[in-house]
Design a protein around this motif. Structure first.
Motif, PDB file in Angstrom:
ATOM      1  N   UNK A 109      -6.664  -7.151  -4.260  1.00 13.32           N
ATOM      2  CA  UNK A 109      -5.211  -7.211  -4.460  1.00 13.32           C
ATOM      3  C   UNK A 109      -4.877  -6.336  -5.660  1.00 13.32           C
ATOM      4  N   UNK A 110      -3.947  -5.408  -5.451  1.00 13.98           N
ATOM      5  CA  UNK A 110      -3.553  -4.529  -6.556  1.00 13.98           C
ATOM      6  C   UNK A 110      -2.546  -5.230  -7.459  1.00 13.98           C
ATOM      7  N   UNK A 111      -2.074  -4.530  -8.481  1.00 17.94           N
ATOM      8  CA  UNK A 111      -1.172  -5.145  -9.466  1.00 17.94           C
ATOM      9  C   UNK A 111       0.208  -5.464  -8.899  1.00 17.94           C
ATOM     10  N   UNK A 112       0.557  -4.898  -7.738  1.00 18.73           N
ATOM     11  CA  UNK A 112       1.844  -5.182  -7.102  1.00 18.73           C
ATOM     12  C   UNK A 112       1.732  -6.319  -6.080  1.00 18.73           C
ATOM     13  N   UNK A 113       0.564  -6.903  -5.951  1.00 16.85           N
ATOM     14  CA  UNK A 113       0.376  -8.019  -5.042  1.00 16.85           C
ATOM     15  C   UNK A 113       0.032  -7.628  -3.611  1.00 16.85           C
ATOM     16  N   UNK A 114      -0.181  -6.338  -3.364  1.00 10.37           N
ATOM     17  CA  UNK A 114      -0.563  -5.898  -2.017  1.00 10.37           C
ATOM     18  C   UNK A 114      -2.063  -6.063  -1.824  1.00 10.37           C
ATOM     19  N   UNK A 115      -2.432  -6.458  -0.628  1.00  9.48           N
ATOM     20  CA  UNK A 115      -3.826  -6.705  -0.295  1.00  9.48           C
ATOM     21  C   UNK A 115      -4.395  -5.514   0.473  1.00  9.48           C
ATOM     22  N   UNK A 116      -5.589  -5.079   0.087  1.00 11.46           N
ATOM     23  CA  UNK A 116      -6.282  -3.973   0.742  1.00 11.46           C
ATOM     24  C   UNK A 116      -7.693  -4.419   1.122  1.00 11.46           C
ATOM     25  N   UNK A 117      -8.166  -3.903   2.249  1.00 16.28           N
ATOM     26  CA  UNK A 117      -9.559  -4.136   2.651  1.00 16.28           C
ATOM     27  C   UNK A 117     -10.374  -2.891   2.319  1.00 16.28           C
TER      28      UNK A 117
END
Length: 139
Positions: free
Chosen positions: A73-81
């Motif tokens: 999870x990046x600092x903006x709250x988006x989740x990445x695989x």
């Protein structure tokens, strides 16, 4: 030196023996040759089928390991695989190690057959083959 003693009697002749074959000793030498050929070929086919099954399981395991992902999870709250392994490097490395397995097994059998006396194939074959496989297959 084991050389002259081993060269006098063939495995196929009476009194001859290898590491594994003939399975039943001199009694097997009295069987008709075509029967022995068919039985040995069936045994060889059975061994190849075993190697094929093991290779299939091995490849499934490689795919399972290299497909592992982690979620960040990046600092903006988006989740990445993200993939944990680089599949190409992992597959090529394991392929290089797998292709060295026959030489290693052959040398282990050779060492046991000669009562741990190193000659003939020797450890240099293992080191040279493994180095070549790792450097050339990965390159």
């Amino acid at each position: 030196a084991l050389g002259p003693q081993m060269a006098t009697v063939s495995i196929c002749a009476k009194g001859g023996s290898g590491i594994v074959l003939p399975l039943l000793g001199d009694a097997e030498q009295e069987w008709p040759r075509p029967l022995r050929v068919v039985l040995y070929l069936l045994g060889l086919l059975w061994c190849f089928m075993g190697v094929a099954l093991i290779a299939d399981v091995f490849m499934s395991a490689i795919e399972k390991v290299t497909s592992k992902t982690t979620r960040r999870i990046d600092k903006h709250g988006r989740s990445y695989k993200y993939k944990v392994w680089n599949a190409t490097v992992a597959n090529l490395t394991l392929m290089a190690l797998g292709s060295s397995a026959p030489e290693i097994l052959l040398n282990v059998i050779d060492i046991f057959a000669k009562d741990f006396y190193l000659e003939g194939l020797g450890p240099g074959t293992i080191v040279g083959s493994a180095a070549f496989n790792l450097l050339m297959i990965i390159a």
